[in-house]
Design a protein around this motif. Structure first.
Motif, short mmCIF file in Angstrom:
data_model
loop_
_atom_site.label_atom_id
_atom_site.label_comp_id
_atom_site.label_asym_id
_atom_site.label_seq_id
_atom_site.Cartn_x
_atom_site.Cartn_y
_atom_site.Cartn_z
N UNK A 402 -16.17 -10.87 -31.58
CA UNK A 402 -14.84 -10.15 -30.58
C UNK A 402 -14.10 -11.95 -30.56
N UNK A 403 -14.29 -12.04 -29.81
CA UNK A 403 -13.38 -13.50 -28.73
C UNK A 403 -13.83 -14.61 -29.73
N UNK A 404 -14.72 -14.41 -30.99
CA UNK A 404 -14.61 -16.01 -32.08
C UNK A 404 -13.69 -15.65 -32.46
N UNK A 405 -12.32 -14.39 -32.24
CA UNK A 405 -11.60 -14.49 -33.74
C UNK A 405 -10.23 -14.11 -32.65
N UNK A 406 -10.12 -14.79 -31.97
CA UNK A 406 -9.44 -14.58 -30.67
C UNK A 406 -8.50 -15.71 -31.30
N UNK A 407 -7.66 -15.86 -32.21
CA UNK A 407 -6.90 -16.72 -32.52
C UNK A 407 -5.72 -17.61 -31.83
N UNK A 408 -5.05 -16.38 -31.77
CA UNK A 408 -3.90 -16.48 -30.41
C UNK A 408 -3.66 -17.29 -29.12
N UNK A 409 -4.74 -17.17 -28.53
CA UNK A 409 -5.46 -17.92 -27.14
C UNK A 409 -5.50 -18.70 -27.02
N UNK A 410 -6.17 -19.48 -27.73
CA UNK A 410 -6.03 -20.82 -27.88
C UNK A 410 -4.91 -21.19 -28.54
N UNK A 411 -4.02 -20.66 -29.94
CA UNK A 411 -2.98 -21.55 -30.20
C UNK A 411 -2.58 -21.57 -28.62
N UNK A 412 -1.42 -21.12 -27.70
CA UNK A 412 -1.14 -20.75 -26.77
C UNK A 412 -2.03 -21.59 -26.17
N UNK A 413 -3.13 -21.64 -25.15
CA UNK A 413 -3.48 -22.71 -24.98
C UNK A 413 -2.74 -23.92 -25.24
N UNK A 414 -3.29 -24.42 -26.93
CA UNK A 414 -3.25 -25.45 -26.80
C UNK A 414 -1.08 -26.17 -26.85
N UNK A 415 -0.61 -25.25 -27.54
CA UNK A 415 1.31 -25.41 -27.03
C UNK A 415 1.31 -25.60 -25.53
N UNK A 416 0.64 -25.13 -24.64
CA UNK A 416 0.97 -25.13 -22.98
C UNK A 416 0.31 -26.58 -22.57
N UNK A 417 -0.95 -26.47 -22.93
CA UNK A 417 -1.19 -27.98 -23.25
C UNK A 417 -0.38 -29.45 -23.30
N UNK A 418 -0.04 -29.03 -24.94
CA UNK A 418 0.80 -29.77 -25.30
C UNK A 418 2.78 -30.52 -24.26
N UNK A 419 2.69 -28.82 -23.30
CA UNK A 419 4.09 -29.25 -22.53
C UNK A 419 3.91 -30.09 -21.72
N UNK A 420 2.53 -29.92 -20.99
CA UNK A 420 1.64 -30.98 -20.37
C UNK A 420 1.63 -32.09 -20.35
N UNK A 421 0.80 -32.32 -21.50
CA UNK A 421 0.88 -33.36 -21.85
C UNK A 421 1.98 -34.81 -22.50
N UNK A 422 2.61 -33.89 -23.24
CA UNK A 422 3.45 -34.53 -24.03
C UNK A 422 4.73 -34.64 -23.41
N UNK A 423 5.75 -35.63 -23.59
CA UNK A 423 6.46 -35.30 -22.93
C UNK A 423 7.68 -34.92 -24.31
N UNK A 424 7.23 -35.01 -25.69
CA UNK A 424 8.63 -34.16 -26.29
C UNK A 424 8.58 -33.02 -26.41
N UNK A 425 6.96 -32.32 -26.36
CA UNK A 425 6.59 -30.60 -26.34
C UNK A 425 7.42 -29.40 -24.48
N UNK A 426 7.01 -31.22 -23.84
CA UNK A 426 7.69 -30.66 -22.96
C UNK A 426 9.43 -29.98 -22.27
N UNK A 427 9.94 -31.28 -23.08
CA UNK A 427 11.57 -31.01 -23.13
C UNK A 427 11.43 -30.47 -23.83
N UNK A 428 11.26 -29.47 -25.14
CA UNK A 428 11.67 -28.76 -26.25
C UNK A 428 11.27 -27.43 -25.28
N UNK A 429 10.40 -27.23 -24.75
CA UNK A 429 9.91 -26.39 -24.42
C UNK A 429 9.70 -25.16 -22.87
#
Length: 432
Positions: A402-429
């Motif tokens: 079940x959890x191996x197909x929980x794609x949304x949480x992985x995408x959410x984690x990646x986008x959130x981490x991008x706002x921490x590590x990438x200035x461009x994503x942070x300014x946008x979101x």
């Protein structure tokens, strides 16, 4: 009352459980054993871990047992267990009275086969946001989702993952969710501000998830909708409307059981069969009921013996700058891995996260958002979490599938981490 002495030793029982449950299941899977993760029932795998917890405890056996029982009887654990029982009863009665078949037929007549998975995600996301609980959403939708998957020739694990993804979307965003309440209270910010901050991250993650689910289900077979009656669908429609209205999930499920029974009794469904089906629904949840109790007690022992305090101190020590945001995310993510309870994980780390935020000029809204997001991300990934266990039981799948197909949480984690590590994503979101 003095705080427990921080130590990594109390985390050992969890490692014992994971080694047994995941290790044995993985080994048997690799050797070709069918239903590998069912060969060692999870409640049995917890027992050696509990023995280790008692042996390493600094307290007396009597006090350790009292702490274990207090953890088993925690209100959050009891709430999950009652939801298990009620959802099992509702599913059994609704199936016996034709509700599942009729609802599946209605869904197939309205939604093209290629859009079943995206549609399920949207419905689950909407209901979970309105209800404030991923468990209540899964309990209400699991029987329908299973029927849709079987009739639409969809992969069961992918369907369960779509439902889990939508449920976690709503759990993370809802202003009446326990996680939102815990995050905003511990960090000292308004719920509406935290909602806006989370929504800016959750929306792109949801859009990407919908595209992925649409592509994944594009090869589904064309389905011929069958004739159906509307009356058996009434219990499902009722509980969904009441859920959207914000009625308590326990009341919603009880009303669903009553309505499903009344629909059946209006035909040739006997009262004796109704009572037996309710009990059959209860017994069908026996394994996850026991596991939730035992894991609740084990998690409480780890907290009281200082294991979680040690973990929080190690992850939060010396954090500065962007590392402060990473520390907050890592704290709640790792703690939830140990407790499999996102609300408890937020509460345990609330004060430490607030201290880290203040030291690093992180706004309360941002720290609350990070706490809630990464608690929910981990909750959607742990096979021993309540959501994965309920879906695994409902779909007759391994929780790991079940959890191996929980794609949304992985995408959410990646986008959130991008706002921490990438200035461009942070300014946008990020606005805070």
């Amino acid at each position: 009352m003095s705080k427990p002495h921080a130590s990594p030793l109390p985390l050992l029982p969890l490692l014992v459980f994971l080694a047994l449950f995941l290790g044995v299941g993985t080994y048997l899977s690799l050797t070709g054993v069918s239903y590998a993760f069912y060969q060692l029932p999870a409640p049995v795998a917890v027992l050696p871990a509990l023995i280790v917890a008692v042996l390493i405890s600094r307290d007396s056996i009597n006090k350790t047992v009292e702490q274990f029982l207090a953890g088993c009887g925690h209100s959050n654990i009891m709430a999950m267990c009652i939801i298990y029982l009620l959802s099992g009863a509702f599913g059994a009665v609704a199936k016996a009275t034709g509700g599942v078949d009729a609802t599946v037929a209605l869904g197939l007549s309205l939604v093209p086969a290629s859009l079943l998975l995206p549609g399920l995600f949207v419905i689950a996301a909407f209901i979970a946001t309105a209800m404030g609980t991923s468990m209540g959403t899964i309990a209400a939708l699991a029987p329908v989702a299973l029927g849709l998957a079987q009739q639409g020739d969809l992969p069961l694990a992918l369907t369960a993952g779509a439902l889990l993804s939508g449920a976690m979307f709503g759990d993370n965003l809802s202003i009446i969710s326990d996680t939102t309440i815990a995050a905003t209270r511990t960090q000292g910010c308004d719920m509406k501000d935290k909602f806006r901050a989370n929504f800016r991250l959750a929306l792109p993650a949801a859009i990407l998830t919908l595209l992925w689910l649409g592509f994944a289900s594009s090869g589904s077979h064309v389905i011929d909708a069958k004739d159906f009656q509307l009356l058996p669908i009434l219990p499902y429609v009722t509980i969904l409307v009441l859920a959207v209205a914000g009625l308590n999930v326990f009341v919603v499920l009880i009303l669903g059981i009553v309505l499903a029974g009344l629909v059946g009794l209006s035909g040739d469904y006997s009262l004796a069969k109704y009572v037996k089906d309710i009990y059959a629904g209860f017994t069908g949840m026996q394994e996850i009921f026991m596991l939730s109790l035992l894991m609740g007690g084990l998690a409480y022992l780890m907290e009281k013996q200082g294991g979680l305090a040690w973990l929080a101190a190690k992850l939060g020590h010396g954090s500065t700058g962007k590392n402060g945001e990473l520390a907050i995310a890592g704290l709640v993510f790792t703690t939830n891995f140990c407790t499999a309870n996102n609300t408890v994980s937020i509460i345990v780390n609330g004060q430490l996260a607030k201290d880290i935020a203040q030291q690093n000029a992180i706004s309360p809204v941002r720290s609350a958002s990070l706490l809630d997001i990464f608690a929910c991300v981990n909750q959607g990934l742990v096979p021993w979490g309540a959501q994965a266990l309920l879906l695994g039981s409902s779909f007759s799948l391994s929780p790991l599938a079940v959890v191996s197909h929980s794609g949304y949480v992985l995408v959410l984690a990646a986008i959130t981490l991008a706002t921490v590590l990438a200035p461009g994503a942070r300014r946008l979101l990020v606005k805070h």
